[in-house]
Structures are given as C-alpha cells and as structure tokens.
Design a protein around this motif. Structure first.
Motif, PDB file in Angstrom:
ATOM      1  N   CYS A  58       0.998  -0.858  -0.072  1.00 61.03           N
ATOM      2  CA  CYS A  58      -0.003  -0.222   0.294  1.00 61.03           C
ATOM      3  C   CYS A  58       1.014   1.174  -0.224  1.00 61.03           C
ATOM      4  N   GLY A  59       0.586   2.283  -0.675  1.00 63.04           N
ATOM      5  CA  GLY A  59       1.032   3.590  -0.616  1.00 63.04           C
ATOM      6  C   GLY A  59       0.539   4.185  -1.431  1.00 63.04           C
ATOM      7  N   CYS A  60       1.516   6.002  -1.727  1.00 58.77           N
ATOM      8  CA  CYS A  60       0.952   6.446  -2.756  1.00 58.77           C
ATOM      9  C   CYS A  60       1.448   6.740  -4.316  1.00 58.77           C
ATOM     10  N   THR A  61       0.947   7.252  -5.686  1.00 63.17           N
ATOM     11  CA  THR A  61       1.577   7.071  -6.390  1.00 63.17           C
ATOM     12  C   THR A  61       3.335   7.004  -6.477  1.00 63.17           C
ATOM     13  N   GLY A  62       3.573   6.298  -7.161  1.00 59.26           N
ATOM     14  CA  GLY A  62       5.091   6.938  -7.010  1.00 59.26           C
ATOM     15  C   GLY A  62       6.287   6.373  -5.595  1.00 59.26           C
ATOM     16  N   ALA A  63       5.993   6.211  -5.071  1.00 59.88           N
ATOM     17  CA  ALA A  63       6.340   5.507  -3.272  1.00 59.88           C
ATOM     18  C   ALA A  63       7.435   4.229  -3.625  1.00 59.88           C
ATOM     19  N   GLY A  64       7.539   3.815  -5.075  1.00 59.15           N
ATOM     20  CA  GLY A  64       8.387   2.719  -4.788  1.00 59.15           C
ATOM     21  C   GLY A  64       7.582   1.099  -5.127  1.00 59.15           C
ATOM     22  N   ARG A  65       6.292   1.119  -5.300  1.00 59.81           N
ATOM     23  CA  ARG A  65       5.554  -0.346  -4.571  1.00 59.81           C
ATOM     24  C   ARG A  65       6.482  -1.305  -5.650  1.00 59.81           C
ATOM     25  N   MET A  66       5.658  -0.635  -6.686  1.00 62.09           N
ATOM     26  CA  MET A  66       6.991  -2.640  -7.572  1.00 62.09           C
ATOM     27  C   MET A  66       7.810  -2.690  -7.378  1.00 62.09           C
ATOM     28  N   THR A  67       9.096  -1.374  -6.592  1.00 59.68           N
ATOM     29  CA  THR A  67       9.980  -1.505  -6.821  1.00 59.68           C
ATOM     30  C   THR A  67      10.205  -2.529  -5.762  1.00 59.68           C
ATOM     31  N   THR A  68       9.896  -2.375  -4.168  1.00 59.05           N
ATOM     32  CA  THR A  68      10.017  -2.649  -3.157  1.00 59.05           C
ATOM     33  C   THR A  68       9.222  -4.470  -4.167  1.00 59.05           C
ATOM     34  N   ALA A  69       8.239  -4.535  -4.640  1.00 62.10           N
ATOM     35  CA  ALA A  69       7.753  -5.545  -5.147  1.00 62.10           C
ATOM     36  C   ALA A  69       8.716  -6.483  -5.730  1.00 62.10           C
ATOM     37  N   ALA A  70       9.273  -6.016  -6.379  1.00 62.47           N
ATOM     38  CA  ALA A  70      10.746  -6.152  -6.875  1.00 62.47           C
ATOM     39  C   ALA A  70      12.274  -7.125  -6.788  1.00 62.47           C
ATOM     40  N   LEU A  71      12.076  -6.471  -5.327  1.00 65.58           N
ATOM     41  CA  LEU A  71      13.084  -5.904  -4.595  1.00 65.58           C
ATOM     42  C   LEU A  71      12.928  -7.624  -3.639  1.00 65.58           C
ATOM     43  N   ILE A  72      11.014  -8.083  -3.189  1.00 64.64           N
ATOM     44  CA  ILE A  72      11.681  -8.869  -2.372  1.00 64.64           C
ATOM     45  C   ILE A  72      11.346 -10.685  -3.344  1.00 64.64           C
ATOM     46  N   ALA A  73      10.947 -10.042  -4.618  1.00 62.56           N
ATOM     47  CA  ALA A  73      11.173 -11.756  -5.848  1.00 62.56           C
ATOM     48  C   ALA A  73      12.289 -12.341  -5.377  1.00 62.56           C
ATOM     49  N   SER A  74      12.722 -10.659  -5.867  1.00 65.76           N
ATOM     50  CA  SER A  74      14.735 -10.737  -5.562  1.00 65.76           C
ATOM     51  C   SER A  74      15.642 -11.961  -4.668  1.00 65.76           C
ATOM     52  N   MET A  75      14.917 -11.794  -4.181  1.00 69.99           N
ATOM     53  CA  MET A  75      15.584 -12.152  -2.468  1.00 69.99           C
ATOM     54  C   MET A  75      14.586 -13.303  -2.334  1.00 69.99           C
ATOM     55  N   HIS A  76      14.295 -13.724  -2.691  1.00 65.74           N
ATOM     56  CA  HIS A  76      13.171 -15.325  -2.474  1.00 65.74           C
ATOM     57  C   HIS A  76      14.436 -16.543  -2.537  1.00 65.74           C
ATOM     58  N   PRO A  77      14.306 -16.889  -1.208  1.00 71.07           N
ATOM     59  CA  PRO A  77      15.716 -18.410  -0.132  1.00 71.07           C
ATOM     60  C   PRO A  77      16.126 -19.395  -1.548  1.00 71.07           C
ATOM     61  N   THR A  78      15.123 -19.212  -2.807  1.00 69.18           N
ATOM     62  CA  THR A  78      15.375 -20.574  -3.857  1.00 69.18           C
ATOM     63  C   THR A  78      16.185 -19.872  -4.880  1.00 69.18           C
ATOM     64  N   GLY A  79      16.067 -18.321  -5.198  1.00 70.54           N
ATOM     65  CA  GLY A  79      16.969 -17.418  -5.971  1.00 70.54           C
ATOM     66  C   GLY A  79      15.797 -16.445  -6.158  1.00 70.54           C
ATOM     67  N   GLU A  80      16.340 -15.902  -7.186  1.00 70.18           N
ATOM     68  CA  GLU A  80      15.125 -15.111  -7.612  1.00 70.18           C
ATOM     69  C   GLU A  80      14.260 -15.623  -8.228  1.00 70.18           C
ATOM     70  N   LEU A  81      12.982 -14.698  -8.581  1.00 64.41           N
ATOM     71  CA  LEU A  81      11.577 -15.256  -9.109  1.00 64.41           C
ATOM     72  C   LEU A  81      11.442 -14.332 -10.108  1.00 64.41           C
ATOM     73  N   PRO A  82      11.050 -14.836 -11.092  1.00 63.60           N
ATOM     74  CA  PRO A  82      10.639 -13.911 -12.539  1.00 63.60           C
ATOM     75  C   PRO A  82       9.311 -13.679 -12.015  1.00 63.60           C
ATOM     76  N   VAL A  83       8.973 -12.576 -12.436  1.00 65.17           N
ATOM     77  CA  VAL A  83       7.840 -10.867 -12.239  1.00 65.17           C
ATOM     78  C   VAL A  83       6.706 -11.260 -13.652  1.00 65.17           C
ATOM     79  N   HIS A  84       5.394 -11.068 -13.199  1.00 62.01           N
ATOM     80  CA  HIS A  84       4.649 -10.899 -14.122  1.00 62.01           C
ATOM     81  C   HIS A  84       3.759 -10.233 -13.310  1.00 62.01           C
ATOM     82  N   VAL A  85       2.999  -8.615 -14.163  1.00 64.32           N
ATOM     83  CA  VAL A  85       3.202  -7.892 -13.864  1.00 64.32           C
ATOM     84  C   VAL A  85       1.165  -7.257 -14.653  1.00 64.32           C
ATOM     85  N   PHE A  86       0.494  -7.306 -13.864  1.00 65.39           N
ATOM     86  CA  PHE A  86      -1.121  -6.906 -14.243  1.00 65.39           C
ATOM     87  C   PHE A  86      -1.159  -5.453 -14.133  1.00 65.39           C
ATOM     88  N   GLN A  87      -1.821  -4.953 -15.158  1.00 62.51           N
ATOM     89  CA  GLN A  87      -2.401  -3.910 -14.259  1.00 62.51           C
ATOM     90  C   GLN A  87      -4.044  -3.366 -14.573  1.00 62.51           C
TER      91      GLN A  87
END
Length: 613
Positions: A325-354
């Motif tokens: 949750c957060g305002c537009t431009g606050a970095g929500r997608m950047t945070t989502a990509a960061l979580i996906a990149s730190m998975h214990p088994t390795g970086e997970l591919p990210v698919h986005v739906f608007q």
C-alpha cells in the motif's frame, strides 16, 4: 482384598472383591473377571499386586485405554477407569481400613522400570473403628519422559526472539540419539526439505492422500517399512507450518513414550512456529545477504524505513501473498521486485498485470481465463506466472466479483498439499483497511493478503532519510549513464531537501537523472532543482515559489533553464487536462509523439489518475 467394578448401563455397577495377587480379565471363562463384550479378547489384561502397588499389563498387544490414554501397561490408582473393548472397569482399590506407608521411590525393583511408579504413599491411620482413611499418592514419571519434558519447557520458555533451531537440534541429539529424526517441510514437488535433521537415510516419499488425511486434525501416522517403524506428526498451522512434519524412527518398546513426546513437541512447535521461521540458523547465509541487500536498496534510519525493511525480509521468507500500500510513485513496484529477487531458492520471475476501472470482462480474460485460437481455455497470466511472482497493480480497481475469484484462486493454491504455485502480490494507492471499510476492497481478498500487508511510506514520512537516499541514487544514476559522480554541491542538495516531491520517488529519480545528465564526467552535481516551480502552477502563489522562479531564471546556463521551463509548462498543461495527452499536445502546439518523448525525457508524471479520482 481388591475391589474392581464393571460399569453397566444406567449407572449400575457389577463389583468384584478379589484377594489374589494376580487377576486376569477377559472374555474367556478361565479368567478371574469374565467380561463378554465387543472388543474384549479371551485374555485381555492382567492386574498384579506387589505389596500395596497394583499394575496392569495388556496381553497379546491388546488395546487398553487408561483414563482416556492408550497404554500397554501402567500403575493403577483408586478411581482409575480402564476401557477394554466396549466395557469400562473402575479400580476401587483395597477394601481394608488402613494401609501401611510405602516409599516406592527407594524400591530397587521399581526405580529402574520403564513405567511410572508411585514415589510415596502417605497414609493417615484411622483413630476409631469405622472411620475411613485418607491418602495422597505421588508418582514418578519414567526418567526419559520427565527429563525430555523439562528440557522442552526450558527451550520454549526462553525469550520470544531466541533462535529455536539450535535448541531443537540439541533436543534431538539428546533424546533421540542414534535414531532417525527430522523436522521438515514439504515442497511443491512433494519432497521433504529438512529444517532440523539427523536423518541419514533416504528421504521419505509419501502419496498425496496421506497428507490430506493428516491435515484433518488430531491425526498422526505410523509408517511401517519392513522391520522399521516411523512416526509422522503434522505441525498444524499456517504458512510453511501447514506443510511441516516431525518424523522419528521408533521401536515397539519405545513407541508409546515416543508418541507422547512427539505429540507434546509438535503442539509447542505450532504455538512458537514464528520463532522457527525467523531463525537465522534456518536460512544460513541467506539471512545476512538479504539484510545487506535490503539495506542497500532501502537506505535510511527513520522509523518508517526500519519497519519497511523488516516487513520486506519477512515477506521474502514466506510464500504467502503480499499487498503493498502507498501513494503513486512511492516505490511499490520496486519493493515488489526486491521481495521477488530475495527468495531463498533464488530470484523469481515477475509478471505484472495493470488493473483498470470498468474493464471486468477483458481483465478476467487476460488474468484468469485466457483462450487460445481454437477456443480452448489456457494461457492466462496466472498460468504463465507459475513458479514466479504475479503482481496485480491497483487491485482495488477490479470488480468485486473478480476480486472474490482471485481470492478463491489464492486460497485453493495455498490449501493444496504442495504449497502455492504462484506468489501473489498486489498494490493499492491507499491504506488497505480504508479501502475495505469503504467497500472498494472485497473482504475475502483482504483476508487472502492479510498475512503480509506492507505500507510503503511516502518521502514526507522519511525526510530524514533524504540526504542518504540522494547520495545512493546519485551513484546508481551515475552508473546507469556511465559517469563518475564526485558528489553534490550544498546548494543543489538543499534545493532537493526543500522540495515537496509530490511525485514521490519517481519524481526524485527523474530529477537526479536530469541533474546527472547535465553534469560532466568526474565532476560534482550542481544546479537548482527546477521541480520546485511546481507550486507556481498549483494555484498556491506562495512567496517562496516566486523566489525559486527568480533564482532559476537568474542562471545563465541554458542547459538548466530551458529544460526547467519546458518541464514546468508540460507539467502544468497535463495537470489541467488530467493526463489527456492528445488535448495537451494541441495546447502545447506539439505532436502527441513529441509530447510523449518530452514526458519521458523530463520524467513528467502521468496525471491520468486524476480522472479516476
């Protein structure tokens, strides 16, 4: 003389008074007590007397339930209820008026036995004929069970933040020595992944039906592999815990005690499972590497930033859905990509739906029900995202029915025996609880995401982090443009710190890219940030804005002044037209393509969200 009662229907009792030292009970007429009832074997159990101590032994591995607990042998106390088959016996004890004081704890014959024995019998003699006596009987548990329970208490009563994994490893080595034992979780392919293990043989592979049956609650399994017996207890609960199991190789003699011990251990693990998941020993080097990565991507010392970093680490460990949750431009997608990149088994591919407003049919078709050319269903974004992360941006724009459909997909995926196949993430522009109260966000969807609700703070909530953030981003932008940036001038830094940044991180990053592009390689970043002029077009008309305008126009560097003026006018017109690019291009006397190119060049915000509001 021993008194033994058989409970009948309607509260009646059939009482036996027996004086023999050994009393046999069963369906055969050869027994001292004959009980012909369903489930009673010809010779079911034997009651033995040794002084003032009475014990029972189940015959031929017959089932005996003592006070609701399945036992093969044990000590009898006054009032104990023994169930064999469908019959219930009540042990009344001795019928004499007084009993000698017995200290069984010092009796060599019983002190080393495997079963619990009375430690002390304290008797009060009657002072007159006819008065009944009173007594207190203290019992000692078998040494191994008593010591294991005490050790377990010490493990789980320590601080809430203590690391459980090393303590559990020590527990297994101490009380399950030289035996196969393991606490493990079941991965998506149905294989056990050890958490704490002293399992040296081949890993078990069990059918899906077994785990479905164990998930029913209050169940455990006894797996027989030839001469081997393996107890399997599920750890009931959520997240990884719903797929966690405790396994122990046991023998016939130890099985009863092992069942008691494992049952208590898994119940305590279910209560304290968060401490297992948070264990640094469980994740090894991943823990320290992930913390370093988060510190690099989310710098700062403010309270809001520290909370965000902790939430991101918790979400990266988990497989549960995440809502940002957060305002537009606050970095929500950047945070989502960061979580996906730190998975214990390795970086997970990210698919986005608007998600879009009033677009339910096409959204459902693209997201969950795509069709192929021949009309068959398949190829939806959910199916393509298997094994990766699916981010639904602005999920609150979806219709209530589609939100419920997504919630059902998430719940079915989580409830499967092999864990989720898709890691769901979603973003919202406002606080999720506010959207829920307003009826914009469906309650079932909110419940599906409530495990990880992460609020990405705005720059106004972390102003103290801005200097460090500017320095880190300047290095990143310099590396993008292939330039060495030696620092930032104080005047330029002050202009950045004094700016409101209505466009949040998107606007800040755009300004830094513009400043770096105007900075020669190997020099310091300098210049007034033209974005402070935004307030002039916003209708505020403040004195500070006029001074900022005058300061910008007094500069002689056309590389700074001209882009600032162009950006200011484009931003003002786009605000007025609420993001209508065609209308704004006509007003600016530009083609729509030229306008889009300048919007990308100057990092001007897309104001179409004003129309939605």
């Amino acid at each position: 003389m021993v008194t033994l009662a058989i409970e009948g229907s309607g509260g009646t009792e059939l009482t036996y008074h027996l004086g023999k030292p050994t009393i046999s009970v069963g369906a055969s007429s050869q027994n001292d007590v004959v009980i012909r009832a369903p489930g009673v074997a010809p010779r079911h159990l034997v009651i033995q007397r040794n002084g003032n101590v009475f014990t029972f032994i189940g015959q031929n591995r017959q089932v005996v339930v003592l006070n609701g607990e399945r036992r093969s042998r044990g000590v009898l106390r006054v009032g104990d209820r023994i169930r064999i088959g469908t019959a219930t016996l009540i042990f009344k004890g001795m019928g004499e008026d007084e009993v000698e004081v017995v200290d069984v704890a010092n009796d060599d014959e019983h002190s080393g036995g495997a079963e619990a024995t009375p430690a002390t019998v304290v008797s009060q003699r009657s002072t007159s004929v006819g008065r009944s006596r009173s007594e207190v009987v203290l019992y000692s548990e078998p040494h191994r069970l008593a010591e294991a329970r005490q050790h377990m208490v010490e493990i789980f009563r320590t601080g809430i933040r203590s690391d459980l994994v090393p303590s559990l490893r020590t527990f297994m080595e101490t009380f399950f020595a030289d035996r196969q034992a393991m606490l493990a979780w079941l991965d998506e392919e149905g294989r056990f992944q050890p958490i704490v293990s002293q399992w040296t043989g081949e890993m078990l592979r069990l059918p899906v039906r077994t785990f479905e049956e164990l998930g029913g609650g209050g169940r455990f399994a006894l797996l027989r592999l030839g001469s081997r017996q393996i107890l399997i207890y599920p750890v009931a609960g959520g997240a990884l815990q719903s797929r966690a199991y405790m396994m122990l190789e046991t023998g016939e003699e130890e099985q009863e005690d092992d069942e008691l011990l494992l049952a208590e251990l898994v119940r305590m693990l279910a209560i304290h499972w968060e401490r297992v998941e948070n264990s640094s020993s469980l994740y090894g080097p991943w823990e320290s590497n992930s913390r370093a990565q988060i510190e690099e991507q989310l710098p700062g010392s403010s309270q809001a930033t520290r909370v965000l970093r902790d939430s991101v680490l918790q979400a990266a460990r988990s497989s549960y859905p995440v809502m940002l949750c957060g305002c537009t431009g606050a970095g929500r997608m950047t945070t989502a990509a960061l979580i996906a990149s730190m998975h214990p088994t390795g970086e997970l591919p990210v698919h986005v739906f608007q998600a879009r407003v009033d677009d339910e049919a096409s959204a459902r078709m693209e997201l969950v029900r795509s069709t192929t050319e021949d009309g068959a269903t398949g190829g939806s974004l959910v199916e393509r995202a298997r094994g990766g992360v699916l981010v639904v941006r602005d999920i609150h724009y979806l219709s209530q029915s589609l939100q419920r459909e997504i919630a059902a997909l998430i719940r079915n995926d989580l409830d499967s025996g092999y864990g989720p196949t898709v890691r769901w993430m979603a973003t919202t522009e406002e606080d999720a609880m506010s959207l829920l109260n307003e009826g914009v966000l469906d309650s079932t969807l909110f419940n599906a995401f409530q495990q990880h609700l992460i609020r990405v703070p705005s720059l106004s909530e972390r102003r103290e982090d801005l200097p460090l953030l500017v320095v880190r981003l300047l290095n990143t932008v310099g590396a993008e443009q292939g330039k060495e940036i030696r620092g930032v001038e104080l005047e330029t830094l002050n202009s950045l710190l004094n700016h409101s940044f209505e466009g949040e991180m998107t606007e800040l990053l755009g300004e830094l890219r513009r400043l770096v592009s105007a900075t020669p390689d190997g020099e310091m970043v300098r210049g007034i940030v033209p974005a402070v002029l935004r307030s002039v077009t916003g209708g505020e008309g403040t004195e500070d804005a006029e001074m900022a305008t005058a300061a910008m126009l007094s500069q002689d560097d056309l590389k700074v002044v001209i882009p600032a003026v162009e950006r200011l006018i484009i931003d003002r017109v786009l605000r007025r037209t609420k993001g209508n690019q065609s209308k704004a291009a006509r007003i600016l006397n530009l083609s729509r393509g030229a306008l889009i190119a300048k919007m990308k060049e100057y990092e001007v915000l897309d104001y179409r969200y004003l129309r939605r509001k």
